[in-house]
Design a protein around this motif. Structure first.
Motif: not given
Length: 335
Positions: A244-247, A289-294
């Protein structure tokens, strides 16, 4: 006759009680709203100023701190995230940006009820276009080039945790204005065969660098799948279950996502797209949450906090320990 008068008296009393409860609820909500407009002394320092999507080495996010700038797009240096915040005046419920293009999912407050829209922003946060969206904002993403924008809304229910929800996911070409209002018109290939079902839902788009392919979540028959989408052929192909919620990572080789084991809360994982092997991350709390890559090594995501949400970071290789990056913040973009 006495019995009728008694029933009438009970009815009048019940109506009066309900009216009093409704009035109290409205007054409480108004008082709470007024409190949220006042900055708390222990909260972050926030002041109005200039915010753009071209200032390198900065974070832009939705500010959740109480005060006059709550819900505004706000920025801090990535090297000093706990410092003073600069607020833009532009309010968003969900936000993402890349290469000078932003997508801002907003509430439009009406006399009787709110409606919602997706607004496309340029590098100076000026509105370029907006589109009515059919439900409560949930996810937003912009492709690395800034050309494509995607958003997901709830059109029934309000949480991925329940069984009674429905989503709508749209993709927009910001250069041509071509809008794909729903992924439900795409052909699905599941386990090598064409798949059709009335209960399909999609959410959490993340774009590849070619402005053609993307990844998203497909839900059907009580299960979730990672799908790879192709805008040219209008197809969606399943790759893996319980995603779920891929990034997608900046280098395009890995997918960060949340999974839902049968006996545990959501857990963040990273999947290698070449081998389809994955590993859990050091964050053991439930992350919705849909994680974000720094960058290629670190992920940022939201967890509940005193102001609604705080942002945390954790290593993508499964090592280390999570740490809080920002209080009172959500929907980050690293410029």
């Amino acid at each position: 006759m006495t019995n009728a008068r008694s029933k009438h008296h009970v009815l009048v009393c019940a109506v009066a009680v309900l009216a009093a409860v409704a009035t109290a609820s409205v007054l409480h909500a108004a008082a709470r709203s007024e409190r949220r407009d006042v900055a708390r002394p222990d909260g972050p320092t926030v002041a109005a100023g200039r915010v753009t999507l071209t200032d390198k080495r900065r974070i832009v996010f939705r500010n959740m701190a109480w005060g006059p700038h709550r819900d505004e797009l706000t920025t801090v240096p990535a090297s000093s995230p706990t410092g003073a915040r600069t607020a833009s005046g532009v309010k968003c419920l969900r936000f993402h940006a890349a290469s000078g293009t932003g997508v801002c999912l907003q509430a439009v407050h009406g006399a009787m009820q709110d409606s919602y829209r997706a607004t496309i922003l340029d590098a100076h946060l000026n509105e370029q276009a907006h589109y009515t969206i059919p439900g409560i904002p949930s996810r937003a993403r912009v492709s690395p080039s800034g050309r494509l924008a995607a958003w997901t809304v709830f059109v029934g229910g309000d949480s991925y945790a329940g069984t009674n929800f429905s989503t709508r996911t749209a993709i927009l070409d910001t250069r041509t204005g071509k809008l794909t209002p729903s992924l439900e018109g795409f052909a699905i290939r599941k386990n090598g065969h064409r798949y059709r079902a009335a209960d399909v839902n999609f959410w959490g788009v993340t774009f590849a660098a070619d402005d053609r392919h993307f990844y998203a979540t497909l839900a059907t028959k009580g299960r979730t799948y990672l799908v790879r989408g192709d805008l040219r052929t209008r197809t969606l192909t399943t790759l893996r279950t319980n995603v779920e919620c891929p990034s997608l990572s900046p280098d395009g080789t890995r997918i960060a996502y949340k999974s839902l084991p049968a006996d545990a809360p959501w857990r963040l994982h990273v999947l290698d797209l070449r081998t389809l092997r994955d590993h859990p991350l050091a964050e053991t709390r439930s992350v919705d949450d849909q994680a974000v890559w720094q960058d290629d090594t670190t992920l940022t995501y939201a967890l509940p906090g005193d102001y609604g949400a705080d942002l945390y970071a954790v290593a993508a290789d499964g090592g280390g320990a999570p740490h809080r990056v920002l209080t009172a913040a959500v929907s980050p973009t690293y410029l």
